[in-house]
Motif scaffolding. Structure first.
Motif, PDB file in Angstrom:
ATOM      1  N   ALA A  19      -0.152 -64.894  -3.431  1.00  0.00           N
ATOM      2  CA  ALA A  19      -1.405 -64.529  -3.920  1.00  0.00           C
ATOM      3  C   ALA A  19      -2.445 -65.690  -3.870  1.00  0.00           C
ATOM      4  N   VAL A  20      -1.717 -66.847  -4.167  1.00  0.00           N
ATOM      5  CA  VAL A  20      -2.663 -68.025  -4.195  1.00  0.00           C
ATOM      6  C   VAL A  20      -2.966 -68.355  -2.926  1.00  0.00           C
ATOM      7  N   VAL A  21      -1.751 -68.519  -1.962  1.00  0.00           N
ATOM      8  CA  VAL A  21      -2.278 -68.863  -0.605  1.00  0.00           C
ATOM      9  C   VAL A  21      -3.279 -68.010   0.080  1.00  0.00           C
ATOM     10  N   ARG A  43      10.818 -73.885  -0.258  1.00  0.00           N
ATOM     11  CA  ARG A  43      10.285 -72.710   0.358  1.00  0.00           C
ATOM     12  C   ARG A  43       8.698 -72.423  -0.115  1.00  0.00           C
ATOM     13  N   ILE A  44       8.530 -72.528  -1.517  1.00  0.00           N
ATOM     14  CA  ILE A  44       7.228 -72.096  -2.099  1.00  0.00           C
ATOM     15  C   ILE A  44       6.504 -73.101  -1.525  1.00  0.00           C
ATOM     16  N   VAL A  45       6.786 -74.459  -1.925  1.00  0.00           N
ATOM     17  CA  VAL A  45       5.854 -75.642  -1.496  1.00  0.00           C
ATOM     18  C   VAL A  45       5.481 -75.614  -0.163  1.00  0.00           C
ATOM     19  N   HIS A  46       6.568 -75.219   0.902  1.00  0.00           N
ATOM     20  CA  HIS A  46       6.088 -75.009   2.330  1.00  0.00           C
ATOM     21  C   HIS A  46       5.037 -74.165   2.569  1.00  0.00           C
ATOM     22  N   LYS A  47       5.028 -72.817   1.837  1.00  0.00           N
ATOM     23  CA  LYS A  47       3.990 -72.136   1.776  1.00  0.00           C
ATOM     24  C   LYS A  47       2.672 -72.562   1.693  1.00  0.00           C
ATOM     25  N   LEU A  48       2.779 -73.351   0.356  1.00  0.00           N
ATOM     26  CA  LEU A  48       1.496 -74.007   0.059  1.00  0.00           C
ATOM     27  C   LEU A  48       0.943 -75.199   0.922  1.00  0.00           C
ATOM     28  N   GLY A  52      -2.682 -75.950   3.575  1.00  0.00           N
ATOM     29  CA  GLY A  52      -3.450 -76.978   3.289  1.00  0.00           C
ATOM     30  C   GLY A  52      -3.532 -77.434   1.830  1.00  0.00           C
ATOM     31  N   LYS A  53      -2.602 -76.632   0.964  1.00  0.00           N
ATOM     32  CA  LYS A  53      -2.646 -76.922  -0.547  1.00  0.00           C
ATOM     33  C   LYS A  53      -1.242 -77.800  -0.877  1.00  0.00           C
ATOM     34  N   SER A  54      -1.561 -78.685  -1.730  1.00  0.00           N
ATOM     35  CA  SER A  54      -0.522 -79.537  -2.076  1.00  0.00           C
ATOM     36  C   SER A  54       0.366 -78.956  -3.538  1.00  0.00           C
ATOM     37  N   CYS A  55       1.784 -78.928  -3.816  1.00  0.00           N
ATOM     38  CA  CYS A  55       2.263 -78.580  -4.997  1.00  0.00           C
ATOM     39  C   CYS A  55       3.257 -79.431  -5.043  1.00  0.00           C
TER      40      CYS A  55
END
Length: 262
Positions: A19-21, A43-48, A52-55
């Protein structure tokens, strides 16, 4: 922009990250995740990162809270909620929790409530695979209300619990009848929505819960019923998977920042 973190990086956390992405939570920035299984956090960080988002991947709750989040989504377990609630609230971070069953513990509930009040933050239990919290709360406020909760599951969903028997594969049976407080003690990962409905209405000790095992049934049916002298309301929801709970978190996050709240 509200800073958001997640504890527990399974399927439901993935719904929130998606939802964030996808831009469905424009008022939030997902800044950190924490999971005891690091590969799930990765896996979640890879989605971000792909969007183009960092997490940040955090390895302890303290590390996660050091990111100074405004909101923490708990998508882990009842035990995790009990462990993280007080330090998170003292950190000035509000909690959106899926493990509502933890709040059936009256002492813990009071501690959480007072800690949240003292630190000017809030705890948001999500409705998950049930609904109608508004009518449940309204009917209970009117007085003299009674409520009950019915849950239908397939026998495979009860494997690993004390009520499971191979005969359930052939025979429909009510495998539990008692209060929501008793239910969450016996099924700590199975009846969070029943506790949520009870907290919105008559309380865990007064909400009567029954769980039925049906051969060949998949998914969950959740039905909550409340009555007082003027109102009789029934809310019934069938869900094929648990994904609705993740979307319930998304809806709660939207309501927190929306000028119009549903």
């Amino acid at each position: 922009m509200n800073r958001l973190v997640i504890v527990g990086c399974g399927r439901l956390a993935g719904v929130v990250a998606d939802a964030v992405v996808d831009g469905l939570l424009p008022d939030y920035e997902l800044v950190g995740v924490y999971s005891r299984t690091v590969s799930k956090a990765e896996r979640i960080v890879h989605k971000l990162e792909q969007s183009g988002k960092s997490c940040a991947i955090c390895h302890t709750l303290d590390e996660l809270l050091s990111l100074d989040p405004d909101y923490l989504v708990e998508a882990a377990s009842l035990a995790a909620m009990k462990e993280l609630a007080v330090p998170t609230l003292k950190n000035g971070t509000s909690i959106v929790t899926l493990s509502i069953g933890a709040l059936a513990d009256a002492s813990f509930y009071e501690t959480v409530k007072e800690t949240a009040r003292a630190n000017n933050v809030r705890v948001y239990p999500v409705s998950g695979a049930t609904g109608g919290f508004d009518v449940l709360r309204t009917a209970s406020l009117m007085g003299n209300a009674s409520a009950c909760f019915f849950n239908e599951k397939g026998p495979d969903a009860l494997k690993g619990t004390s009520v499971y028997e191979t005969d359930l594969q052939k025979e429909k049976r009510v495998v539990f009848s008692g209060s929501a407080t008793e239910a969450i003690r016996m099924f700590p990962t199975k009846v969070n929505v029943a506790v949520a409905a009870s907290l919105a209405s008559v309380g865990p000790d007064n909400m009567q819960v029954s769980i039925q095992s049906t051969p060949g049934f998949s998914g969950d049916t959740q039905k909550v019923e409340i009555r007082n002298e003027q109102v009789h309301a029934v809310v019934e929801v069938y869900s094929a998977t648990s994904e609705i709970a993740g979307w319930s978190v998304v809806n709660t996050l939207l309501n927190i920042t929306s000028p119009i709240v549903f």
